[in-house]
Design a protein around this motif. Sequence first.
Motif, PDB file in Angstrom:
ATOM      1  N   PHE A  67       0.834  -1.198   0.000  1.00 31.67           N
ATOM      2  CA  PHE A  67       0.000   0.000   0.000  1.00 31.67           C
ATOM      3  C   PHE A  67       0.871   1.251   0.000  1.00 31.67           C
ATOM      4  N   ALA A  68       0.380   2.292  -0.661  1.00 31.71           N
ATOM      5  CA  ALA A  68       1.062   3.588  -0.640  1.00 31.71           C
ATOM      6  C   ALA A  68       1.031   4.130   0.789  1.00 31.71           C
ATOM      7  N   GLU A  69       2.008   4.939   1.121  1.00 34.23           N
ATOM      8  CA  GLU A  69       2.076   5.500   2.468  1.00 34.23           C
ATOM      9  C   GLU A  69       0.901   6.422   2.772  1.00 34.23           C
ATOM     10  N   SER A  70       0.256   6.929   1.729  1.00 30.44           N
ATOM     11  CA  SER A  70      -0.875   7.846   1.912  1.00 30.44           C
ATOM     12  C   SER A  70      -2.158   7.147   2.369  1.00 30.44           C
ATOM     13  N   VAL A  71      -2.187   5.823   2.335  1.00 27.31           N
ATOM     14  CA  VAL A  71      -3.392   5.080   2.736  1.00 27.31           C
ATOM     15  C   VAL A  71      -3.503   5.085   4.257  1.00 27.31           C
ATOM     16  N   PRO A  72      -4.636   5.564   4.788  1.00 26.27           N
ATOM     17  CA  PRO A  72      -4.814   5.564   6.249  1.00 26.27           C
ATOM     18  C   PRO A  72      -4.819   4.138   6.806  1.00 26.27           C
ATOM     19  N   PHE A  73      -4.329   3.986   8.033  1.00 25.07           N
ATOM     20  CA  PHE A  73      -4.220   2.660   8.639  1.00 25.07           C
ATOM     21  C   PHE A  73      -5.561   1.943   8.711  1.00 25.07           C
ATOM     22  N   ASP A  74      -6.646   2.651   9.019  1.00 24.82           N
ATOM     23  CA  ASP A  74      -7.942   1.981   9.131  1.00 24.82           C
ATOM     24  C   ASP A  74      -8.390   1.385   7.794  1.00 24.82           C
ATOM     25  N   LYS A  75      -8.112   2.080   6.687  1.00 19.50           N
ATOM     26  CA  LYS A  75      -8.451   1.530   5.365  1.00 19.50           C
ATOM     27  C   LYS A  75      -7.554   0.339   5.039  1.00 19.50           C
ATOM     28  N   TYR A  76      -6.287   0.482   5.335  1.00 25.40           N
ATOM     29  CA  TYR A  76      -5.313  -0.595   5.128  1.00 25.40           C
ATOM     30  C   TYR A  76      -5.775  -1.839   5.888  1.00 25.40           C
ATOM     31  N   ASN A  77      -6.074  -1.668   7.140  1.00 25.32           N
ATOM     32  CA  ASN A  77      -6.485  -2.766   8.005  1.00 25.32           C
ATOM     33  C   ASN A  77      -7.797  -3.389   7.515  1.00 25.32           C
ATOM     34  N   HIS A  78      -8.714  -2.565   7.053  1.00 22.42           N
ATOM     35  CA  HIS A  78     -10.005  -3.038   6.542  1.00 22.42           C
ATOM     36  C   HIS A  78      -9.797  -3.932   5.317  1.00 22.42           C
ATOM     37  N   ILE A  79      -8.976  -3.482   4.385  1.00 21.67           N
ATOM     38  CA  ILE A  79      -8.716  -4.256   3.167  1.00 21.67           C
ATOM     39  C   ILE A  79      -8.031  -5.576   3.500  1.00 21.67           C
ATOM     40  N   VAL A  80      -7.045  -5.532   4.369  1.00 19.82           N
ATOM     41  CA  VAL A  80      -6.344  -6.751   4.777  1.00 19.82           C
ATOM     42  C   VAL A  80      -7.343  -7.743   5.388  1.00 19.82           C
ATOM     43  N   GLY A  81      -8.246  -7.269   6.209  1.00 21.79           N
ATOM     44  CA  GLY A  81      -9.257  -8.134   6.816  1.00 21.79           C
ATOM     45  C   GLY A  81     -10.166  -8.783   5.784  1.00 21.79           C
ATOM     46  N   ILE A  82     -10.604  -7.998   4.813  1.00 22.64           N
ATOM     47  CA  ILE A  82     -11.466  -8.533   3.747  1.00 22.64           C
ATOM     48  C   ILE A  82     -10.737  -9.616   2.964  1.00 22.64           C
ATOM     49  N   LEU A  83      -9.500  -9.325   2.568  1.00 29.15           N
ATOM     50  CA  LEU A  83      -8.752 -10.283   1.759  1.00 29.15           C
ATOM     51  C   LEU A  83      -8.419 -11.546   2.539  1.00 29.15           C
ATOM     52  N   ARG A  84      -8.054 -11.399   3.792  1.00 26.63           N
ATOM     53  CA  ARG A  84      -7.715 -12.583   4.599  1.00 26.63           C
ATOM     54  C   ARG A  84      -8.932 -13.462   4.877  1.00 26.63           C
ATOM     55  N   SER A  85     -10.118 -12.891   4.841  1.00 24.86           N
ATOM     56  CA  SER A  85     -11.320 -13.681   5.110  1.00 24.86           C
ATOM     57  C   SER A  85     -11.819 -14.420   3.872  1.00 24.86           C
ATOM     58  N   ASN A  86     -11.252 -14.132   2.715  1.00 26.82           N
ATOM     59  CA  ASN A  86     -11.690 -14.781   1.484  1.00 26.82           C
ATOM     60  C   ASN A  86     -11.020 -16.149   1.346  1.00 26.82           C
ATOM     61  N   LYS A  87     -11.813 -17.179   1.198  1.00 22.89           N
ATOM     62  CA  LYS A  87     -11.320 -18.566   1.133  1.00 22.89           C
ATOM     63  C   LYS A  87     -10.505 -18.853  -0.133  1.00 22.89           C
TER      64      LYS A  87
END
Length: 108
Positions: A67-87
């Motif tokens: 992720f670019a440094e400009s991405v806020p941590f909450d958005k970063y964390n949200h995306i990581v959570g979505i991707l990790r939950s995908n089987k």
Amino acid sequence: MKKSWLLWVIISAAVSGGCADQQSLTQKEMENQNRVDAIVSGVLFENDLDEAASYNIHKDGFVVIKFAESVPFDKYNHIVGILRSNKEISGLRAEQGGKEVCPISGYR
């Protein structure tokens, strides 16, 4: 003259070796990569981060995303959570600014 010829041979071998490795993917592995690519690109697009992240998908469906440094941590964390939950995604390594913010998950 000999040195430049030798350098050309080494570079040619390296380039052709990389191409041969990419072509050695099975049909199933290519389909898996395409399926995971569609998932990752869709999630990034839906969250307006398609231009703020780059990623690579391994043949087994493992994703490495930066992720670019400009991405806020909450958005970063949200995306990581979505991707990790995908089987369909076998594992995920995510980083921002050269640092792995969320530790590796699910790599087999």
